[in-house]
Design an enzyme around this catalytic site. Structure first.
Site, PDB file in Angstrom:
ATOM      1  N   PHE A 136     -50.698 -38.783  22.473  1.00  0.00           N
ATOM      2  CA  PHE A 136     -49.386 -39.181  22.186  1.00  0.00           C
ATOM      3  C   PHE A 136     -49.671 -39.937  20.481  1.00  0.00           C
ATOM      4  CE2 PHE A 136     -45.951 -42.382  21.701  1.00  0.00           C
ATOM      5  CZ  PHE A 136     -44.654 -41.235  21.994  1.00  0.00           C
ATOM      6  N   ASP A 218     -55.606 -45.083  27.656  1.00  0.00           N
ATOM      7  CA  ASP A 218     -54.013 -45.591  27.355  1.00  0.00           C
ATOM      8  C   ASP A 218     -53.739 -44.697  28.699  1.00  0.00           C
ATOM      9  OD1 ASP A 218     -51.480 -45.028  27.099  1.00  0.00           O
ATOM     10  OD2 ASP A 218     -51.641 -44.606  24.907  1.00  0.00           O
ATOM     11  N   TYR A 243     -42.581 -49.357  31.145  1.00  0.00           N
ATOM     12  CA  TYR A 243     -41.117 -48.894  31.252  1.00  0.00           C
ATOM     13  C   TYR A 243     -41.060 -47.427  31.856  1.00  0.00           C
ATOM     14  CZ  TYR A 243     -42.803 -47.525  26.555  1.00  0.00           C
ATOM     15  OH  TYR A 243     -43.348 -46.787  25.738  1.00  0.00           O
ATOM     16  N   LYS A 244     -42.289 -46.831  32.221  1.00  0.00           N
ATOM     17  CA  LYS A 244     -42.229 -45.492  32.646  1.00  0.00           C
ATOM     18  C   LYS A 244     -41.977 -45.694  34.287  1.00  0.00           C
ATOM     19  CE  LYS A 244     -44.611 -43.685  28.708  1.00  0.00           C
ATOM     20  NZ  LYS A 244     -43.607 -42.673  28.238  1.00  0.00           N
ATOM     21  N   ARG A 393     -40.362 -31.639  30.496  1.00  0.00           N
ATOM     22  CA  ARG A 393     -40.808 -32.554  31.295  1.00  0.00           C
ATOM     23  C   ARG A 393     -40.212 -32.807  32.640  1.00  0.00           C
ATOM     24  NH1 ARG A 393     -43.808 -36.958  28.071  1.00  0.00           N
ATOM     25  NH2 ARG A 393     -41.786 -37.515  27.996  1.00  0.00           N
TER      26      ARG A 393
HETATM   27  C1  LIG Z   1     -49.575 -42.243  26.011  1.00  0.00           C
HETATM   28  C2  LIG Z   1     -48.360 -43.213  25.243  1.00  0.00           C
HETATM   29  N1  LIG Z   1     -48.932 -44.135  24.518  1.00  0.00           N
HETATM   30  C3  LIG Z   1     -47.916 -44.893  23.858  1.00  0.00           C
HETATM   31  C4  LIG Z   1     -46.398 -44.714  23.973  1.00  0.00           C
HETATM   32  C5  LIG Z   1     -45.502 -45.830  23.390  1.00  0.00           C
HETATM   33  O1  LIG Z   1     -46.097 -47.111  22.829  1.00  0.00           O
HETATM   34  P1  LIG Z   1     -45.080 -48.109  22.687  1.00  0.00           P
HETATM   35  O2  LIG Z   1     -44.905 -48.651  24.072  1.00  0.00           O
HETATM   36  O3  LIG Z   1     -45.818 -49.183  21.877  1.00  0.00           O
HETATM   37  O4  LIG Z   1     -43.641 -47.885  21.955  1.00  0.00           O
HETATM   38  C6  LIG Z   1     -46.389 -44.022  24.699  1.00  0.00           C
HETATM   39  C7  LIG Z   1     -44.828 -43.425  24.780  1.00  0.00           C
HETATM   40  O5  LIG Z   1     -44.163 -42.721  25.628  1.00  0.00           O
HETATM   41  C8  LIG Z   1     -46.967 -42.861  25.188  1.00  0.00           C
HETATM   42  O6  LIG Z   1     -46.601 -41.707  26.076  1.00  0.00           O
END
Ligand SMILES: Cc1ncc(COP(=O)(O)O)c(C=O)c1O
Length: 433
Positions: A136, A218, A243-244, A393
């Protein structure tokens, strides 16, 4: 349970109903408010639940009742809310409570942890960071910025593992890259955001440590749906969002993990909320970091975007992360089997690895007209998202999606393809998919 078990069954409506009836998590769906009939986008944004609403209401009441005194007198006190939620989250990460803190946002947490661990390399050590080309993008933006701030050219010091197939990253290639390039930190996702491949956190960490390389991850696409063993695997640091699969709401507070052996390391982005708690309000101009992961906090905890997490964690713990994972694998297995049986002849391919130990909570369905199909699906109440160039997805999140919804989704997609409904849609991309 996985793979081709489903092929030995009749996979129709009755089968789906039977599986839902036997599902111990089936009742959880009633505790969520689903905005659409088939909400299959929990890998982007989970829905609100009763528990979350209650915690947000309680937070507002506490604010109304206590005002400023809420920082110390509320139950639990806001002053240490990030710490107490870190304790609640720790079992999902396989970590000790002090190693987890609920704070910030994923990207800011990447900034501070990558910066911190770049600073631990010797002054004359200009080893870089190993990432992969399917990441990402925010991860790369943040790491590049941190390299630049240390006078390291990101084009030379951000090393990319290439994908062999455009979908997945091979562990051997990550390991080989550590041998071939000048790497001080490997930073990988647990689950790739597009294909849903689950990487081998343990093997990557072990290989990294054998080479004197630090390992960070991550976990945005795995926390809340895949159990972790961060401490047992010796992972150095990790970040995630809420939030997921944690269903804590749009832009909810994120979290981070720092292995206890790194306690005492100076945070790259210091702020007063990371100060040792006992003396924080002495307001000394010298920063004395907390002795645990709390040191990597920066600003006062955003209580209104943190409260939802307390509610959603109640549900996750009640369901149990192992049961959630088991259910998730059963649902994604069913989905992939239906794609093979019903949609392959309609031009769809599964882009997610089949092995349970190599997939996360969502399935990538590839189709040349994926964008227009995703729009047509959304207009008919099946919420999925599209990722370039050809991926729909689909996320059967176990707490609120069952076998019948998976079945209904596949039926709908088959109809849309057969009737060429998507051809009425524009190929021009919208803003957020
Ligand atoms: C792997 C990954 N890292 C980070 C993020 C987003 O980062 P942030 O929460 O800082 O907006 C996402 C968003 O979907 C993501 O898929």
């Amino acid at each position: 349970m996985d793979g081709d078990l489903a092929r030995t069954h009749d996979l129709g409506e009755a089968y789906a109903r039977e599986r839902d009836a036997a599902d111990p998590l089936a009742d959880f769906a009633d505790r969520f408010h689903l905005p659409d009939e088939l909400y299959l986008d929990g890998n982007s944004l989970g829905p609100v639940s009763d528990a979350v609403e209650q915690h947000v209401d309680a937070m507002l009441s506490a604010w109304r009742e206590y005002g400023i005194r809420g920082w110390t007198e509320s139950d639990p006190p806001w002053f240490t809310y990030g710490e107490s939620l870190g304790d609640d989250l720790a079992p999902l990460l396989g970590a000790a409570g002090e190693e987890c803190i609920v704070t910030g946002t994923t990207t800011v947490n990447i900034h501070t942890l990558i910066g911190t661990f770049l600073d631990t390399l010797d002054a004359d050590d200009d080893r870089g960071v190993l990432v992969n080309e399917l990441d990402f993008p925010t991860d790369h933006y943040a790491i590049r910025a941190q390299l630049r701030q240390r006078g390291l050219d990101p084009d030379e010091h951000l090393h990319l593992v290439e994908s062999r197939d455009g979908r997945t990253i091979a562990t051997e290639d990550v390991v080989a890259a550590m041998d071939e390039r000048d790497v001080g930190i490997v930073f990988m996702p647990s689950v790739l955001f597009r294909s849903g491949q689950l990487l081998d956190v343990e093997a990557i960490t072990e290989a990294a440590h054998e080479r004197d390389v630090l390992a960070g991850f991550d976990l945005a696409h795995s926390v809340g749906v895949v159990p972790h063993e961060l401490s047992a695997h010796g992972v150095d640091f990790a970040v995630w969002c809420s939030y997921k699969y944690l269903n804590a709401g749009p832009g909810a507070v994120a979290g981070l993990y720092v292995n206890e052996r790194h306690f005492g390391t100076t945070p790259a982005l210091a702020g007063w909320w990371g100060h040792e708690k006992e003396t924080q309000f002495d307001l000394n101009l010298t920063f004395t970091p907390a002795e645990d992961a709390g040191a990597w906090q920066i600003s006062a905890a955003p209580m209104l975007s943190t409260a939802p997490l307390a509610g959603s964690l109640e549900l996750v713990h009640e369901a149990g992360i192992d049961r959630i994972r088991e259910n998730s694998l059963e649902l994604t297995s069913y989905l992939m089997t239906l794609v093979d049986e019903r949609l392959a002849e309609r031009g769809c391919t599964v882009g997610t690895p089949r092995e349970p130990e190599r997939r996360g909570g969502h399935v990538a369905i590839e189709h040349p007209d994926a964008y227009r199909l995703s729009q047509a699906l959304r207009d008919r109440g099946a919420i999925v998202d599209f990722r370039e160039p050809n991926v729909i997805r689909v996320c059967p999140a176990p707490l609120y999606v069952g076998f019948r919804e998976v079945r209904a989704f596949v039926d709908l997609l088959a109809d849309l393809i057969d009737e060429r409904v998507y051809e009425a849609y524009d190929t021009e991309r919208g803003d957020v998919t």
